[in-house]
Design an enzyme around this catalytic site. Structure first.
Site, mmCIF file in Angstrom:
data_model
loop_
_atom_site.group_PDB
_atom_site.id
_atom_site.type_symbol
_atom_site.label_atom_id
_atom_site.label_comp_id
_atom_site.label_asym_id
_atom_site.label_seq_id
_atom_site.Cartn_x
_atom_site.Cartn_y
_atom_site.Cartn_z
ATOM 1 N N HIS A 181 32.135 26.357 52.461
ATOM 2 C CA HIS A 181 33.300 25.185 52.898
ATOM 3 C C HIS A 181 33.263 25.262 54.388
ATOM 4 O O HIS A 181 33.333 26.183 54.924
ATOM 5 C CB HIS A 181 34.385 25.505 52.228
ATOM 6 C CG HIS A 181 35.404 24.406 52.345
ATOM 7 N ND1 HIS A 181 36.358 23.882 53.441
ATOM 8 C CD2 HIS A 181 35.873 23.318 51.328
ATOM 9 C CE1 HIS A 181 37.032 23.062 53.182
ATOM 10 N NE2 HIS A 181 36.667 22.455 52.031
ATOM 11 N N LYS A 212 45.746 25.111 44.985
ATOM 12 C CA LYS A 212 44.761 25.017 44.011
ATOM 13 C C LYS A 212 44.997 25.973 42.900
ATOM 14 O O LYS A 212 44.502 26.103 41.742
ATOM 15 C CB LYS A 212 43.378 25.560 44.473
ATOM 16 C CG LYS A 212 42.772 24.651 45.525
ATOM 17 C CD LYS A 212 41.432 25.088 46.193
ATOM 18 C CE LYS A 212 41.335 24.434 47.497
ATOM 19 N NZ LYS A 212 40.914 23.064 47.362
ATOM 20 N N CYS A 224 33.201 18.877 51.899
ATOM 21 C CA CYS A 224 33.550 19.606 52.956
ATOM 22 C C CYS A 224 32.461 20.689 53.069
ATOM 23 O O CYS A 224 32.805 21.856 53.026
ATOM 24 C CB CYS A 224 35.017 20.422 52.800
ATOM 25 S SG CYS A 224 36.196 19.138 53.404
ATOM 26 N N GLN A 241 38.511 28.980 45.677
ATOM 27 C CA GLN A 241 38.042 28.411 44.208
ATOM 28 C C GLN A 241 38.158 29.515 43.311
ATOM 29 O O GLN A 241 38.039 29.112 41.971
ATOM 30 C CB GLN A 241 36.878 27.794 44.384
ATOM 31 C CG GLN A 241 36.688 26.498 45.241
ATOM 32 C CD GLN A 241 37.271 25.425 44.881
ATOM 33 O OE1 GLN A 241 37.652 25.113 43.803
ATOM 34 N NE2 GLN A 241 37.896 24.659 45.870
ATOM 35 N N ASP A 289 36.699 34.081 51.212
ATOM 36 C CA ASP A 289 37.242 32.628 50.895
ATOM 37 C C ASP A 289 37.577 32.655 49.278
ATOM 38 O O ASP A 289 36.574 32.460 48.759
ATOM 39 C CB ASP A 289 36.525 31.689 51.482
ATOM 40 C CG ASP A 289 37.311 30.292 51.147
ATOM 41 O OD1 ASP A 289 38.098 30.169 50.187
ATOM 42 O OD2 ASP A 289 36.693 29.192 51.318
#
Length: 411
Positions: free
Chosen positions: A128, A231, A369, A208, A205
């Site tokens: 991302h 999220k 993104c 997600q 990261d």
């Protein structure tokens, strides 16, 4: 999240999310944009409202009752996050506005002071922008460069190439736990082990991954981990950076201001210990009160029923889309979460998304993104359907039927 038994009653769960009951263009809402942001249970909305109605005050700045309540609510979120990711200590949890701030904190406070001309930061082709641009900025300032580990056509990281690129000039590696476009789950524990052998810190990261996977930082073995609250069915403007305690203690502050200090004199300032050293200014207190309730909600649902339902949804969606003629699906990784990106032959992603919206269906269209990933596949944009545990087979069937109608409209 603890494991809970019992039957997964999706309709009962959906009833706890007020927005899922609305209509769009006169049609029942089908919300398939969860990788962008997840909907919020009523308990989270009520927690934010309750904070402002009953306890609104600033944190760590007053001894009065409201100040104590605000601080207690804020710090309770830190405790909940520490449990959620199985951190060794609550003091390893820095509360941030989200993953973007968390990655920038590591980029400027950890990486930039250590980077020199000739050094490199290793990324992957599926990142991302939030896990690309901060590293580019610190590389420009330091003279370091970006290296990129490739993926294959199925959307999986080529592990051997990643390991080969862990050369001595690499001072940090950063990788998505889960791709926001492809749903691919990267083998973080393997990557962390290879980085650790070479003394290279690994940032993950987890934006997600957190809604779909069991996050156990002690098992993963990385050095930095970030996630985003919105999220995770919590409020926007909330998130977390986890880092090993010794790394946090060696990092100077990124932001300066109130409440991140021990003492300020014009001659110089003595900073607070981590994590408060990195939490300057007034935070999103109400948001973190809501995030704590969101984490409690997930704990109540239990991991196994949620994950089993999501695996079933992914299988149903992938099978239904694969049966459609003239559709291209991006990313067929063996290990993935319920995120599917695709295109219809001869149709622009934005046109399809607009027509689906008129059917009451919310999907994302665009580059997500992730420009470099779009460039890899040779497309400017894709459609993305991203599911959560409150989605259903019936919604998937309605979605596929709507795609068929859209195809006829577009000729």
């Amino acid at each position: 999240m603890n494991v809970a038994g019992g039957t997964f009653d999706v309709e009962r769960i959906r009833a706890r999310f007020p927005l899922l009951a609305r209509q769009v263009h006169g049609k029942p809402l089908i919300y398939f944009d969860n990788a962008n942001t997840a909907q919020k249970p009523a308990a989270v909305i009520e927690a934010v409202d309750r904070f402002y109605r009953n306890s609104n005050a600033n944190v760590a700045r007053a001894v009065h009752t409201l100040g104590d309540e605000a601080t207690t609510a804020y710090e309770a979120s830190r405790d909940a996050l520490a449990r959620f990711v199985n951190a060794s200590s609550r003091d390893e949890i820095v509360l941030t506005s989200g993953t973007t701030q968390a990655i920038n904190l590591v980029a400027y406070s950890h990486a930039l002071p250590r980077l020199q001309p000739g050094d490199s930061i290793l990324l992957t082709q599926m990142e991302h922008h939030a896990n690309i641009v901060p590293w580019q900025l610190v590389c420009e300032r330091s003279g370091a460069t970006i290296k990129v580990a490739p993926i294959n056509e199925t959307g999986e990281l080529i592990i051997e190439r990643f390991i080969e690129l862990l050369t001595p000039e690499v001072k940090l590696a950063a990788v998505a736990h889960v791709s926001n476009v492809l749903g691919t789950i990267n083998p973080v524990a393997t990557l962390a082990r290879e980085c650790r052998k070479r003394g290279i810190p690994l940032l993950v990261d987890g934006s997600q991954a957190a809604p779909h996977l069991d996050i156990d930082l002690r098992a993963l073995g990385c050095d930095f981990y970030t996630l985003t609250g919105h999220k995770l069915f919590g409020p926007t403007g909330t998130g977390m950076l986890w880092a090993r305690r010794e790394l946090l203690e060696a990092m100077p502050p990124f932001f300066g201001g109130g409440e991140m200090i021990r003492e300020v004199r014009f001659e110089g300032t003595t900073f607070a210990d981590p994590p408060h050293r990195f939490e300057a200014g007034t935070p999103n207190i109400a948001g973190f009160a809501g995030l704590k309730v969101a984490l409690d909600f997930l704990d109540e649902l239990g991991q196994e029923p949620v994950f089993a339902h999501e695996r079933d949804l992914l299988a149903h969606l992938a099978d239904a889309l694969a049966r459609l003629p003239g559709i291209r699906i991006f990313g067929q990784a063996a290990s993935k979460v319920p995120v599917v990106s695709f295109l219809l032959d001869g149709a622009h992603a934005h046109d399809v998304a607009t027509l689906l919206d008129h059917e009451g269906i919310a999907v994302r269209s665009g580059h997500h993104c992730a420009h470099p990933l779009m460039q890899f596949y040779g497309v400017p944009a894709t459609l993305r359907a991203s599911l959560a545990f409150y989605n259903t087979h019936e919604e998937i069937d309605a979605f596929v039927a709507a795609i068929k109608r859209v195809r006829k409209l577009l000729g």
